[in-house]
Design a protein around this motif. Structure first.
Motif, PDB file in Angstrom:
ATOM      1  N   GLY A 138       0.815  -1.215   0.000  1.00 55.69           N
ATOM      2  CA  GLY A 138       0.000   0.000   0.000  1.00 55.69           C
ATOM      3  C   GLY A 138       0.844   1.258   0.000  1.00 55.69           C
ATOM      4  O   GLY A 138       0.567   2.219  -0.728  1.00 55.69           O
ATOM      5  N   GLY A 139       1.916   1.263   0.803  1.00 54.44           N
ATOM      6  CA  GLY A 139       2.787   2.430   0.862  1.00 54.44           C
ATOM      7  C   GLY A 139       3.525   2.659  -0.444  1.00 54.44           C
ATOM      8  O   GLY A 139       3.723   3.800  -0.872  1.00 54.44           O
ATOM      9  N   GLN A 140       3.914   1.557  -1.115  1.00 54.74           N
ATOM     10  CA  GLN A 140       4.605   1.694  -2.404  1.00 54.74           C
ATOM     11  C   GLN A 140       3.652   2.197  -3.485  1.00 54.74           C
ATOM     12  O   GLN A 140       4.033   3.029  -4.319  1.00 54.74           O
ATOM     13  N   ARG A 141       2.414   1.716  -3.477  1.00 49.94           N
ATOM     14  CA  ARG A 141       1.431   2.213  -4.457  1.00 49.94           C
ATOM     15  C   ARG A 141       1.189   3.702  -4.253  1.00 49.94           C
ATOM     16  O   ARG A 141       1.043   4.457  -5.218  1.00 49.94           O
ATOM     17  N   ASP A 160      -5.972  14.183  -1.359  1.00 51.92           N
ATOM     18  CA  ASP A 160      -7.283  13.938  -0.754  1.00 51.92           C
ATOM     19  C   ASP A 160      -7.231  12.672   0.108  1.00 51.92           C
ATOM     20  O   ASP A 160      -7.400  11.572  -0.388  1.00 51.92           O
ATOM     21  N   GLU A 161      -6.973  12.842   1.406  1.00 47.38           N
ATOM     22  CA  GLU A 161      -6.858  11.746   2.367  1.00 47.38           C
ATOM     23  C   GLU A 161      -5.996  10.601   1.818  1.00 47.38           C
ATOM     24  O   GLU A 161      -6.408   9.436   1.828  1.00 47.38           O
ATOM     25  N   PRO A 162      -4.780  10.897   1.334  1.00 46.17           N
ATOM     26  CA  PRO A 162      -3.983   9.875   0.659  1.00 46.17           C
ATOM     27  C   PRO A 162      -3.453   8.785   1.585  1.00 46.17           C
ATOM     28  O   PRO A 162      -3.002   7.742   1.112  1.00 46.17           O
ATOM     29  N   LEU A 163      -3.489   9.002   2.904  1.00 42.13           N
ATOM     30  CA  LEU A 163      -2.949   8.016   3.837  1.00 42.13           C
ATOM     31  C   LEU A 163      -4.045   7.186   4.496  1.00 42.13           C
ATOM     32  O   LEU A 163      -3.759   6.329   5.335  1.00 42.13           O
ATOM     33  N   GLY A 164      -5.289   7.425   4.114  1.00 44.48           N
ATOM     34  CA  GLY A 164      -6.417   6.812   4.810  1.00 44.48           C
ATOM     35  C   GLY A 164      -6.471   5.300   4.713  1.00 44.48           C
ATOM     36  O   GLY A 164      -7.031   4.647   5.594  1.00 44.48           O
ATOM     37  N   LYS A 169       1.065   2.236  11.546  1.00 43.09           N
ATOM     38  CA  LYS A 169       2.524   2.364  11.541  1.00 43.09           C
ATOM     39  C   LYS A 169       3.018   2.945  10.224  1.00 43.09           C
ATOM     40  O   LYS A 169       3.839   3.861  10.195  1.00 43.09           O
ATOM     41  N   LEU A 170       2.503   2.412   9.109  1.00 39.26           N
ATOM     42  CA  LEU A 170       2.916   2.899   7.790  1.00 39.26           C
ATOM     43  C   LEU A 170       2.420   4.328   7.577  1.00 39.26           C
ATOM     44  O   LEU A 170       3.111   5.157   6.974  1.00 39.26           O
ATOM     45  N   ARG A 171       1.240   4.613   8.101  1.00 37.13           N
ATOM     46  CA  ARG A 171       0.680   5.961   7.964  1.00 37.13           C
ATOM     47  C   ARG A 171       1.596   6.992   8.614  1.00 37.13           C
ATOM     48  O   ARG A 171       1.884   8.045   8.045  1.00 37.13           O
ATOM     49  N   LYS A 172       2.079   6.691   9.829  1.00 39.70           N
ATOM     50  CA  LYS A 172       2.971   7.619  10.516  1.00 39.70           C
ATOM     51  C   LYS A 172       4.290   7.776   9.765  1.00 39.70           C
ATOM     52  O   LYS A 172       4.849   8.878   9.677  1.00 39.70           O
ATOM     53  N   GLN A 173       4.788   6.684   9.216  1.00 38.34           N
ATOM     54  CA  GLN A 173       6.024   6.750   8.431  1.00 38.34           C
ATOM     55  C   GLN A 173       5.839   7.625   7.200  1.00 38.34           C
ATOM     56  O   GLN A 173       6.695   8.456   6.865  1.00 38.34           O
ATOM     57  N   MET A 174       4.701   7.461   6.522  1.00 38.27           N
ATOM     58  CA  MET A 174       4.450   8.231   5.306  1.00 38.27           C
ATOM     59  C   MET A 174       4.191   9.702   5.610  1.00 38.27           C
ATOM     60  O   MET A 174       4.472  10.573   4.778  1.00 38.27           O
ATOM     61  N   GLN A 175       3.662  10.010   6.783  1.00 34.37           N
ATOM     62  CA  GLN A 175       3.502  11.417   7.178  1.00 34.37           C
ATOM     63  C   GLN A 175       4.851  12.124   7.167  1.00 34.37           C
ATOM     64  O   GLN A 175       4.996  13.229   6.621  1.00 34.37           O
TER      65      GLN A 175
END
Length: 358
Positions: A138-141, A160-164, A169-175
């Protein structure tokens, strides 16, 4: 050229008889990371779609880098959008997904190759260029979707809510990665989310929306420490709200009677007998077994109702003498020796109460 990158002037959007954005005016600066924050249905995504050109405003104007664009179709606006769904072509590789828009624009092949490889490097996916979306996490996509948007060198990137769809854990990394990427590129980012922590973590400024109305715009510190309305105080983080009537005021403080409780708070422009709300963050209050002899602090008696373990800190719920519940924050290794039902005192400095009138 100086000035805002995006100017929204008295935007209104109606769907039938329903007004979803109400007279919204906002300047978004060049190179700024601005987050539009609010609950579902508050109008934040509709506002983003109007900037992108996917929705036309019922009234009002939109300027992009000094040019009016509200009557232009989406493909003529120098913006790109990243969606929560990513919207990648499943039959194309990462490389081809990123290159797609450039090929439609008939950019020379050699330039396409260089720009796509630069974009892959920027999002750290050089080794995944030949993989299709189903072969990516998901993070790579999401990184591919961002690279596809950035490869066009837009003046504004809309997210538009791209991390939803990511796990926590991945969400915080991507932030962290998104914020770093934005600073590295210097592109104006307009980010939509309903997640308060995400907005506080990533933004230069936050625009808080509620029922189509822009409630407050400010830095994360301003929004959290000095909410302009009761809605902002409640929506951003956790807070205690005590509503009452102004009874007395001087140059610095005013006395507010809150359902039998007497609370002092910083003076604002209100008249005596006016209704106000005092907001106190849990971390701004302390607990004590005995009343303090200091007259300068606010203190209210109550009884311990519940403790909620949160790792290094513990949320302590106290039922005040008027029956209202109040949440204070204690360090887990320094908890007061009290049990449920035992008496104790909630205390805070008057300056730590924020007074709002609506």
């Amino acid at each position: 050229m100086s000035g805002p990158m995006v100017m929204l002037q008295n935007l209104v959007k109606q769907f039938g008889e329903q007004t979803v954005v109400r007279d919204l005016s906002l300047d978004i600066q060049k190179g700024e990371f601005l987050t539009m924050l609010g609950p579902s249905g508050c109008g934040k995504t509709t506002t983003l779609r109007m900037i992108a050109g996917f929705e036309q405003p019922t009234s009002g104007q939109i300027m992009l880098d000094g040019q009016y664009v509200h009557n232009q179709p989406a493909y003529e606006r120098d913006v790109n959008t990243v969606f929560q769904s990513y919207a990648l072509f499943p039959h194309l590789t990462s490389y081809d997904n990123i290159a797609f828009g450039l090929r439609v624009k008939k950019v020379p092949k050699s330039e396409i190759d260089k720009r796509v490889k630069d974009a892959l490097k920027l999002v750290q996916l050089e080794e995944y260029a030949s993989r299709k979306p189903e072969q990516l996490s998901g993070g790579q996509r999401q990184r591919v979707a961002i690279a596809r948007a950035l490869v066009n060198n837009p003046k504004v990137l809309l997210l538009d809510e791209p991390l939803g769809a990511l796990d926590q854990k991945l969400r915080k990394q991507m932030q962290v990665e998104l914020k770093h990427l934005q600073k590295q590129l210097g592109i104006t980012f307009v980010f939509v989310t309903h997640d308060q922590e995400e907005a506080l973590t990533m933004s230069d400024r936050i625009a808080v929306m509620n029922q189509g109305i822009l409630e407050q715009v400010g830095s994360p510190t301003q929004i959290y420490e000095h909410p302009a309305t009761r809605f902002v105080a409640e929506f951003i983080g956790e807070t205690n709200l005590l509503s009452g009537t102004v009874k007395r005021r001087d140059h610095q403080l005013m006395l507010i009677e809150c359902e039998g409780l007497k609370v002092t708070a910083p003076v604002i422009q209100v008249a005596e007998e006016e209704q106000v709300t005092v907001a106190i963050r849990p971390e701004k209050s302390t607990l004590a077994l005995e009343p303090s002899p200091e007259d300068s602090i606010v203190q209210i008696s109550g009884r311990l109702t519940e403790r909620i373990y949160c790792g290094g800190s513990t949320k302590t719920v106290v039922t005040l003498q008027n029956g209202k519940q109040f949440v204070a924050l204690e360090k887990t290794d320094q908890l007061l020796p009290v049990a449920v039902g035992d008496p104790l005192y909630v205390q805070w400095q008057p300056s730590h109460g924020v007074v709002v009138t609506r």
